[in-house]
Design a protein around this motif. Structure first.
Motif, PDB file in Angstrom:
ATOM      1  N   ILE A  65      35.273  91.934 -63.742  1.00  0.00           N
ATOM      2  CA  ILE A  65      35.554  91.132 -62.546  1.00  0.00           C
ATOM      3  C   ILE A  65      35.715  92.037 -61.330  1.00  0.00           C
ATOM      4  O   ILE A  65      35.973  93.240 -61.465  1.00  0.00           O
ATOM      5  CB  ILE A  65      36.860  90.284 -62.681  1.00  0.00           C
ATOM      6  N   GLU A  66      35.557  91.410 -60.180  1.00  0.00           N
ATOM      7  CA  GLU A  66      35.930  92.090 -58.939  1.00  0.00           C
ATOM      8  C   GLU A  66      37.162  91.335 -58.458  1.00  0.00           C
ATOM      9  O   GLU A  66      37.171  90.098 -58.445  1.00  0.00           O
ATOM     10  CB  GLU A  66      34.792  91.958 -57.930  1.00  0.00           C
ATOM     11  N   GLY A  67      38.213  92.046 -58.111  1.00  0.00           N
ATOM     12  CA  GLY A  67      39.426  91.331 -57.715  1.00  0.00           C
ATOM     13  C   GLY A  67      40.321  92.114 -56.782  1.00  0.00           C
ATOM     14  O   GLY A  67      40.185  93.337 -56.637  1.00  0.00           O
ATOM     15  N   ILE A  68      41.221  91.370 -56.154  1.00  0.00           N
ATOM     16  CA  ILE A  68      42.223  91.975 -55.273  1.00  0.00           C
ATOM     17  C   ILE A  68      43.566  91.880 -55.996  1.00  0.00           C
ATOM     18  O   ILE A  68      43.947  90.803 -56.468  1.00  0.00           O
ATOM     19  CB  ILE A  68      42.276  91.245 -53.915  1.00  0.00           C
ATOM     20  N   ILE A  69      44.255  93.003 -56.100  1.00  0.00           N
ATOM     21  CA  ILE A  69      45.544  93.005 -56.782  1.00  0.00           C
ATOM     22  C   ILE A  69      46.603  92.479 -55.820  1.00  0.00           C
ATOM     23  O   ILE A  69      46.816  93.052 -54.752  1.00  0.00           O
ATOM     24  CB  ILE A  69      45.881  94.412 -57.312  1.00  0.00           C
ATOM     25  N   ILE A  70      47.210  91.368 -56.201  1.00  0.00           N
ATOM     26  CA  ILE A  70      48.151  90.731 -55.280  1.00  0.00           C
ATOM     27  C   ILE A  70      49.610  90.929 -55.696  1.00  0.00           C
ATOM     28  O   ILE A  70      50.508  90.634 -54.929  1.00  0.00           O
ATOM     29  CB  ILE A  70      47.845  89.219 -55.094  1.00  0.00           C
ATOM     30  N   ARG A  71      49.830  91.433 -56.900  1.00  0.00           N
ATOM     31  CA  ARG A  71      51.210  91.622 -57.336  1.00  0.00           C
ATOM     32  C   ARG A  71      51.262  92.625 -58.483  1.00  0.00           C
ATOM     33  O   ARG A  71      50.325  92.713 -59.272  1.00  0.00           O
ATOM     34  CB  ARG A  71      51.766  90.277 -57.808  1.00  0.00           C
ATOM     35  N   ARG A  72      52.363  93.357 -58.535  1.00  0.00           N
ATOM     36  CA  ARG A  72      52.526  94.325 -59.621  1.00  0.00           C
ATOM     37  C   ARG A  72      53.953  94.268 -60.138  1.00  0.00           C
ATOM     38  O   ARG A  72      54.897  94.209 -59.355  1.00  0.00           O
ATOM     39  CB  ARG A  72      52.242  95.730 -59.074  1.00  0.00           C
ATOM     40  N   ARG A  73      54.110  94.250 -61.439  1.00  0.00           N
ATOM     41  CA  ARG A  73      55.445  94.320 -62.035  1.00  0.00           C
ATOM     42  C   ARG A  73      55.439  95.397 -63.104  1.00  0.00           C
ATOM     43  O   ARG A  73      54.545  95.416 -63.951  1.00  0.00           O
ATOM     44  CB  ARG A  73      55.819  92.984 -62.686  1.00  0.00           C
ATOM     45  N   ASN A  74      56.389  96.315 -63.017  1.00  0.00           N
ATOM     46  CA  ASN A  74      56.460  97.372 -64.012  1.00  0.00           C
ATOM     47  C   ASN A  74      57.184  96.870 -65.246  1.00  0.00           C
ATOM     48  O   ASN A  74      58.188  96.175 -65.139  1.00  0.00           O
ATOM     49  CB  ASN A  74      57.200  98.576 -63.436  1.00  0.00           C
ATOM     50  N   ILE A  75      56.631  97.203 -66.402  1.00  0.00           N
ATOM     51  CA  ILE A  75      57.311  96.837 -67.658  1.00  0.00           C
ATOM     52  C   ILE A  75      57.322  98.044 -68.587  1.00  0.00           C
ATOM     53  O   ILE A  75      56.442  98.912 -68.496  1.00  0.00           O
ATOM     54  CB  ILE A  75      56.634  95.634 -68.377  1.00  0.00           C
ATOM     55  N   GLY A  76      58.308  98.064 -69.466  1.00  0.00           N
ATOM     56  CA  GLY A  76      58.383  99.127 -70.471  1.00  0.00           C
ATOM     57  C   GLY A  76      58.464 100.501 -69.849  1.00  0.00           C
ATOM     58  O   GLY A  76      58.832 100.677 -68.684  1.00  0.00           O
ATOM     59  N   GLU A  77      58.095 101.494 -70.645  1.00  0.00           N
ATOM     60  CA  GLU A  77      58.196 102.891 -70.231  1.00  0.00           C
ATOM     61  C   GLU A  77      57.235 103.226 -69.094  1.00  0.00           C
ATOM     62  O   GLU A  77      57.628 103.805 -68.098  1.00  0.00           O
ATOM     63  CB  GLU A  77      57.889 103.771 -71.456  1.00  0.00           C
ATOM     64  N   ALA A  78      55.994 102.838 -69.228  1.00  0.00           N
ATOM     65  CA  ALA A  78      55.006 103.269 -68.232  1.00  0.00           C
ATOM     66  C   ALA A  78      53.916 102.227 -67.983  1.00  0.00           C
ATOM     67  O   ALA A  78      52.888 102.530 -67.398  1.00  0.00           O
ATOM     68  CB  ALA A  78      54.370 104.578 -68.697  1.00  0.00           C
ATOM     69  N   ASP A  79      54.124 100.991 -68.434  1.00  0.00           N
ATOM     70  CA  ASP A  79      53.095  99.951 -68.257  1.00  0.00           C
ATOM     71  C   ASP A  79      53.367  99.115 -67.002  1.00  0.00           C
ATOM     72  O   ASP A  79      54.489  99.099 -66.496  1.00  0.00           O
ATOM     73  CB  ASP A  79      53.062  99.001 -69.460  1.00  0.00           C
ATOM     74  N   SER A  80      52.354  98.435 -66.539  1.00  0.00           N
ATOM     75  CA  SER A  80      52.527  97.495 -65.421  1.00  0.00           C
ATOM     76  C   SER A  80      51.678  96.258 -65.682  1.00  0.00           C
ATOM     77  O   SER A  80      50.583  96.346 -66.241  1.00  0.00           O
ATOM     78  CB  SER A  80      52.074  98.123 -64.102  1.00  0.00           C
ATOM     79  N   ILE A  81      52.206  95.111 -65.239  1.00  0.00           N
ATOM     80  CA  ILE A  81      51.413  93.879 -65.272  1.00  0.00           C
ATOM     81  C   ILE A  81      50.936  93.626 -63.854  1.00  0.00           C
ATOM     82  O   ILE A  81      51.724  93.647 -62.906  1.00  0.00           O
ATOM     83  CB  ILE A  81      52.246  92.683 -65.769  1.00  0.00           C
ATOM     84  N   PHE A  82      49.628  93.406 -63.720  1.00  0.00           N
ATOM     85  CA  PHE A  82      49.045  93.153 -62.401  1.00  0.00           C
ATOM     86  C   PHE A  82      48.595  91.694 -62.308  1.00  0.00           C
ATOM     87  O   PHE A  82      48.006  91.163 -63.255  1.00  0.00           O
ATOM     88  CB  PHE A  82      47.837  94.066 -62.175  1.00  0.00           C
ATOM     89  N   THR A  83      48.884  91.085 -61.171  1.00  0.00           N
ATOM     90  CA  THR A  83      48.325  89.768 -60.896  1.00  0.00           C
ATOM     91  C   THR A  83      47.121  90.008 -59.997  1.00  0.00           C
ATOM     92  O   THR A  83      47.244  90.617 -58.937  1.00  0.00           O
ATOM     93  CB  THR A  83      49.356  88.849 -60.207  1.00  0.00           C
TER      94      THR A  83
END
Lengths: 256, 202
Positions: free
Chosen positions: A10-28
């Motif tokens: 996909i081509e996308g714009i990252i509109i949000r980021r949440r850090n989880i765990g030791e070094a992971d992140s969830i991106f919206t």
């Protein structure tokens, strides 16, 4: 794409980021073909991560995603545009974050909205070049219109008659402006003077590039802001969190 | 509360409490709980006492807001450190990392987070007004903004810069560029642009 495919691009714009765990992140990510998706990037916060700089809020990226059991997994990312001109400016950053929050709050996951994606890209392009607060107002109205919450500003929403050149009542609940004759038959609203009605109408007729060139007084800008906020608040049933930040930035330092 | 069939209630409670910790999922919580169950009473008591002491004795320094068991903290009391330089960081862990380098001998100010408008974290949630007070009342000549080079970190640095500029203090930002062991092929354009800007005579 078929449901059997394990990966997708996909081509996308990252509109949000949440850090989880030791070094992971969830991106919206708001993408061109998949709409809004959440995906996790493993070990992204480690300095050696190859995707680190390509995955950040307000970066447009080309992404390779693997389907996961609960969350999809980002496996490759390549920056298309990092919007440096915006992230280096506090007003522009705050404006972009506010519009990202609007997209996040209004759009359901997995609903492809290619036109809104193009609109968001265009908004960011215009924001690179201008600091006009009109860009945010235009995007708010554009988003509402595209998602089916069109604000009727040419005719009275109650009697359908063409609105005369005079102050009208904006009633979010009714979906637009109400003429003087019908005012008593509607819910609460905000009185909108003629210059603001014209700004609403221009937003429906002209492109964003042209809209931001309109010269508007501070007073009218503020009235337009209050009116669009009424609409946003009505549809969301609350105010976006980033709105307060956008409206309460300290003034930029004076150049000597 | 999750309950596990056949598992005694106190153990279930411990598993639930452990799984609330960052990075600990239900499986890891279960493993840790069973490990503690098998451990000697001495070991578990030491852990309980350590957690209790930490909660009772560790607080924030009233000057820099770094974690400490004495107020003011060791770093604020150290007269060898340069009082005229202030390094502003997001969290206490950043102080520990910077101290490990041994390169910096000034004072610190821990903001206790970064501005994150979308999560509703604004300036009033951070130690920004206290930073302003320190700059207004002290003999600080330079403020080093050492927030992360993320969008939130940058926004926070720009926000603080706006508040501090009228006070005539020099505001600097940590240099950005390629990390040790980096691969140019995978480096993003933002980092490369900063690396070019900050290049030095070889």
């Amino acid at each position: 794409m078929t449901s059997r495919e394990r990966t997708y691009r996909i081509e996308g714009i990252i509109i949000r980021r949440r850090n989880i765990g030791e070094a992971d992140s969830i991106f919206t990510i708001f993408s061109n073909t998949q709409g809004k998706i959440d995906a996790v990037a493993r070990s992204i916060r480690k300095p050696r991560s190859k995707m680190r700089g390509h995955l950040e809020t307000m970066v447009q990226s080309s992404l390779f995603v693997a389907r996961g059991r609960s969350l999809d997994i980002l496996t490759q990312a390549q920056t298309i545009d990092s919007y440096q001109e915006i992230r280096g400016n506090l007003e522009k950053s705050a404006a972009a974050l506010y519009c990202f929050e609007l997209v996040d709050l209004f759009v359901e996951k997995g609903e492809p909205l290619p036109e809104l994606y193009r609109g968001l890209k265009q908004f960011l392009e215009v924001l690179k070049a201008t600091s006009s607060p009109l860009s945010v107002r235009y995007f708010e109205l554009y988003l509402l219109n595209l998602l089916g919450y069109e604000v009727r500003v040419f005719e009275c929403v109650v009697c359908d008659s063409r609105l005369p050149e005079q102050t009208a009542l904006l009633v979010p609940e009714a979906g637009g402006l109400v003429c003087g004759n019908c005012r008593l038959n509607t819910g609460p609203g905000r009185l909108i003077p003629v210059p603001i009605i014209k700004l609403f109408r221009f937003a429906a007729r002209v492109s964003l590039e042209n809209y931001v060139t309109i010269r508007v007084t501070e007073e009218n800008l503020n009235l337009l802001r209050l009116a669009t906020i009424d609409l946003i608040r009505y549809h969301l049933e609350r105010e976006p969190k980033s709105q307060y930040f956008l409206e309460n930035l300290p003034p930029p330092p004076q150049k000597p | 509360m999750n309950s596990f069939s056949g598992v005694p209630e106190p153990l279930t409670r411990l598993i639930n409490e452990l799984s609330k910790l960052p990075g600990i999922g239900p499986k890891s919580a279960q493993r840790l709980a069973f490990h503690l169950l098998r451990s000697s009473e001495e070991t578990t008591k030491a852990l309980v006492i350590a957690v209790e002491d930490m909660k009772k004795q560790v607080d924030l320094c009233s000057i820099c807001f770094h974690i400490t068991d004495k107020d003011p903290c060791q770093l604020c009391q150290d007269e060898e450190r340069d009082e005229s330089v202030l390094c502003v960081v997001e969290q206490a862990l950043d102080v520990i990392v910077l101290e490990r380098t041994g390169q910096y001998r000034g004072r610190y100010h821990v903001l206790q987070g970064v501005l994150n408008p979308m999560e509703g974290i604004g300036p009033e949630d951070l130690r920004i007004s206290e930073l302003l007070q320190r700059v207004q009342s002290g003999n600080i000549g330079e403020v080093i903004m050492a927030t992360n080079p993320s969008l939130e970190g940058e926004s926070t640095a720009m926000y603080v810069q706006r508040l501090l500029t009228p006070h005539g203090v020099r505001i600097t930002r940590l240099a950005r560029g390629l990390p040790s062991g980096a691969d140019l092929e995978y480096t993003d354009e933002i980092t490369l642009a900063h690396a070019f800007e900050g290049r030095q005579t070889f």
